[in-house]
Scaffold this motif. Structure first.
Motif, PDB file in Angstrom:
ATOM      1  N   TYR A  41       0.818  -1.226   0.000  1.00 23.26           N
ATOM      2  CA  TYR A  41       0.000   0.000   0.000  1.00 23.26           C
ATOM      3  C   TYR A  41       0.852   1.277   0.000  1.00 23.26           C
ATOM      4  O   TYR A  41       0.577   2.220  -0.740  1.00 23.26           O
ATOM      5  CB  TYR A  41      -0.942  -0.018   1.208  1.00 23.26           C
ATOM      6  N   THR A  72      -9.054   5.969  10.605  1.00 17.00           N
ATOM      7  CA  THR A  72      -8.702   5.226   9.373  1.00 17.00           C
ATOM      8  C   THR A  72      -7.209   5.417   9.087  1.00 17.00           C
ATOM      9  O   THR A  72      -6.812   5.807   7.993  1.00 17.00           O
ATOM     10  CB  THR A  72      -9.558   5.611   8.139  1.00 17.00           C
ATOM     11  N   ASP A  94      -7.872   1.802  13.024  1.00 14.68           N
ATOM     12  CA  ASP A  94      -8.204   1.210  11.726  1.00 14.68           C
ATOM     13  C   ASP A  94      -8.826  -0.164  11.977  1.00 14.68           C
ATOM     14  O   ASP A  94      -8.616  -0.772  13.021  1.00 14.68           O
ATOM     15  CB  ASP A  94      -6.949   1.072  10.850  1.00 14.68           C
ATOM     16  N   ARG A  95      -9.565  -0.649  10.976  1.00 11.75           N
ATOM     17  CA  ARG A  95     -10.211  -1.958  11.137  1.00 11.75           C
ATOM     18  C   ARG A  95      -9.383  -3.089  10.529  1.00 11.75           C
ATOM     19  O   ARG A  95      -9.538  -4.242  10.888  1.00 11.75           O
ATOM     20  CB  ARG A  95     -11.579  -1.899  10.442  1.00 11.75           C
ATOM     21  N   ASP A 117     -13.630  -0.237  14.474  1.00  9.20           N
ATOM     22  CA  ASP A 117     -14.408   0.576  13.551  1.00  9.20           C
ATOM     23  C   ASP A 117     -14.382   2.014  14.091  1.00  9.20           C
ATOM     24  O   ASP A 117     -14.546   2.219  15.300  1.00  9.20           O
ATOM     25  CB  ASP A 117     -15.847   0.047  13.506  1.00  9.20           C
ATOM     26  N   CYS A 136      -7.877  10.603   7.265  1.00  9.42           N
ATOM     27  CA  CYS A 136      -7.278  10.756   5.932  1.00  9.42           C
ATOM     28  C   CYS A 136      -7.659   9.585   5.033  1.00  9.42           C
ATOM     29  O   CYS A 136      -7.313   8.441   5.322  1.00  9.42           O
ATOM     30  CB  CYS A 136      -5.762  10.870   6.051  1.00  9.42           C
TER      31      CYS A 136
HETATM   32  C1  LIG Z   1      -7.239   4.640   1.790  1.00  7.50           C
HETATM   33  S1  LIG Z   1      -6.797   3.923   3.315  1.00  7.50           S
HETATM   34  C2  LIG Z   1      -6.165   5.336   4.168  1.00  7.50           C
HETATM   35  C3  LIG Z   1      -5.076   4.998   5.129  1.00  7.50           C
HETATM   36  C4  LIG Z   1      -4.302   6.189   5.691  1.00  7.50           C
HETATM   37  N1  LIG Z   1      -5.122   7.086   6.436  1.00  7.50           N
HETATM   38  C5  LIG Z   1      -3.558   6.927   4.613  1.00  7.50           C
HETATM   39  O1  LIG Z   1      -3.670   8.154   4.553  1.00  7.50           O
HETATM   40  O2  LIG Z   1      -2.839   6.315   3.841  1.00  7.50           O
HETATM   41  C6  LIG Z   1      -8.367   3.689   4.072  1.00  7.50           C
HETATM   42  C7  LIG Z   1      -8.279   2.978   5.408  1.00  7.50           C
HETATM   43  O3  LIG Z   1      -9.554   3.039   6.042  1.00  7.50           O
HETATM   44  C8  LIG Z   1      -9.751   1.848   6.776  1.00  7.50           C
HETATM   45  N2  LIG Z   1     -11.182   1.756   7.090  1.00  7.50           N
HETATM   46  C9  LIG Z   1     -12.206   1.739   6.213  1.00  7.50           C
HETATM   47  N3  LIG Z   1     -13.382   1.756   6.868  1.00  7.50           N
HETATM   48  C10 LIG Z   1     -13.081   1.788   8.193  1.00  7.50           C
HETATM   49  C11 LIG Z   1     -13.881   1.849   9.376  1.00  7.50           C
HETATM   50  N4  LIG Z   1     -15.217   1.919   9.300  1.00  7.50           N
HETATM   51  N5  LIG Z   1     -13.255   1.859  10.566  1.00  7.50           N
HETATM   52  C12 LIG Z   1     -11.909   1.799  10.633  1.00  7.50           C
HETATM   53  N6  LIG Z   1     -11.092   1.767   9.552  1.00  7.50           N
HETATM   54  C13 LIG Z   1     -11.686   1.774   8.338  1.00  7.50           C
HETATM   55  C14 LIG Z   1      -9.184   0.786   5.875  1.00  7.50           C
HETATM   56  O4  LIG Z   1      -8.876  -0.397   6.570  1.00  7.50           O
HETATM   57  C15 LIG Z   1      -7.938   1.485   5.313  1.00  7.50           C
HETATM   58  O5  LIG Z   1      -6.805   1.212   6.083  1.00  7.50           O
END
Ligand SMILES: C[S@@+](CC[C@H](N)C(=O)[O-])C[C@H]1O[C@@H](n2cnc3c(N)ncnc32)[C@H](O)[C@@H]1O
Length: 289
Positions: A41, A72, A94-95, A117, A136
């Motif tokens: 990633y 997140t 994060d989840r 979550d 973010c």
């Molecule tokens: C595009 S990534 C962004 C990660 C980081 N913030 C960045 O800037 O690179 C989206 C993240 O959101 C997390 N995610 C999505 N829905 C979520 C939720 N309801 N609760 C916690 N994490 C969540 C995913 O597991 C993922 O790691």
């Protein structure tokens, strides 16, 4: 003569409606996608978008000693920026187990990572307990207004929230091609994602205003890259998380017939002499309680 593919728009709409009223498995599929891509990633997404996140955190201007939560957090890029600026332990939430494994491996200093979550996590936080909360590139996976309402409750007076996220129209050209793909074969559609990405910064500002949060900054923009083939476009989308969840639309990530046709349609519609341009559109905002 080129083969004409018939489109079954009505059948596809009916199938989508049926899948939308079924209990949603979006969360499980998004987790599955992020777990799968977590090792690559940072190379695929963070390196491409890092300065947008950095600018937002710079503008947010966290102060030493501020209590911060990064929602997140994924692999912890923003979490570690906040930790460096505040010189205090920042909580990333994060989840995805895979994303958190990467975060713990790469950002051990002053970062604490919690698997939860984001909405449930916020509901369990004390009122007026954080100076700064960021989210973010992940708000649209949850329920934006409900999350912002909880953020407001958890922030201390004068505390700040910063959001950056893909807009609803982020990958509109590619999404259009996916509609065309499934319109040829509606029965192949197995999962429809329940996402809530915001259309633009105005919606975010309206939500801030409805919650009595004062907007300090608001913007939008786009970032593009070019790939050589439709398959490259799909591979890139899968590896950045931009196709998180959606890659299971036909049930399996390795559904060759569907992905081949999808790639072909992308090439037919958007191939130029320089290749295929893929554009991510985003929105950002900072508000104060
Ligand atoms: C595009 S990534 C962004 C990660 C980081 N913030 C960045 O800037 O690179 C989206 C993240 O959101 C997390 N995610 C999505 N829905 C979520 C939720 N309801 N609760 C916690 N994490 C969540 C995913 O597991 C993922 O790691």
């Amino acid at each position: 003569m080129a083969k004409t593919h018939r489109k079954y728009w009505f059948r596809m709409a009916a199938r989508s409606a049926y899948l939308l009223i079924r209990p949603s498995n979006t969360a499980a599929l998004v987790d599955k996608s992020y777990d799968r891509i977590s090792p690559t990633y940072d190379r695929a997404w963070t390196d491409h978008m890092r300065n947008l996140t950095e600018h937002l955190i710079d503008r947010l201007n966290p102060q030493p000693g501020n209590t911060c939560i990064d929602l997140t957090c994924g692999t912890g890029f923003a979490t570690s920026l906040l930790a460096a600026k505040t010189d205090t332990t920042v909580t990333g939430v994060d989840r995805s187990q895979g994303m958190l494994d990467q975060a713990r491996q790469n950002h051990a200093h002053n970062c604490k990572f919690v698997q939860a979550d984001i909405l449930e996590f916020l509901k369990n936080r004390p009122t007026a307990s954080a100076d700064i909360i960021t989210c973010c590139w992940g708000l649209g996976y949850s329920r934006p207004f409900a999350v912002l309402r909880q953020i407001k409750r958890v922030l201390k007076p004068h505390g700040k929230v910063a959001i950056i996220d893909n807009s609803l129209f982020s990958l509109r050209e590619i999404i259009f091609c996916s509609f065309l793909t499934f319109a040829e074969n509606p029965r192949a559609l197995q999962n429809v994602m329940h996402f809530k990405f915001l259309p633009g910064p105005r919606t975010l500002r309206t939500m801030f205003a409805m919650l009595n949060l004062k907007t300090l900054h608001s913007d939008q923009g786009s970032r593009s890259y070019t790939v050589d083939t439709g398959r490259d476009a799909i591979a890139r989308l899968k590896s950045t998380g931009a196709a998180a969840g959606f890659e299971y639309a036909s049930g399996r990530t390795d559904d060759t017939a569907i992905f081949d046709r999808f790639a072909q349609i992308i090439e037919d519609k958007y191939m130029t002499p320089d290749g295929i341009k893929v554009t991510h559109r985003y929105l950002a905002g900072i508000a104060q309680k």
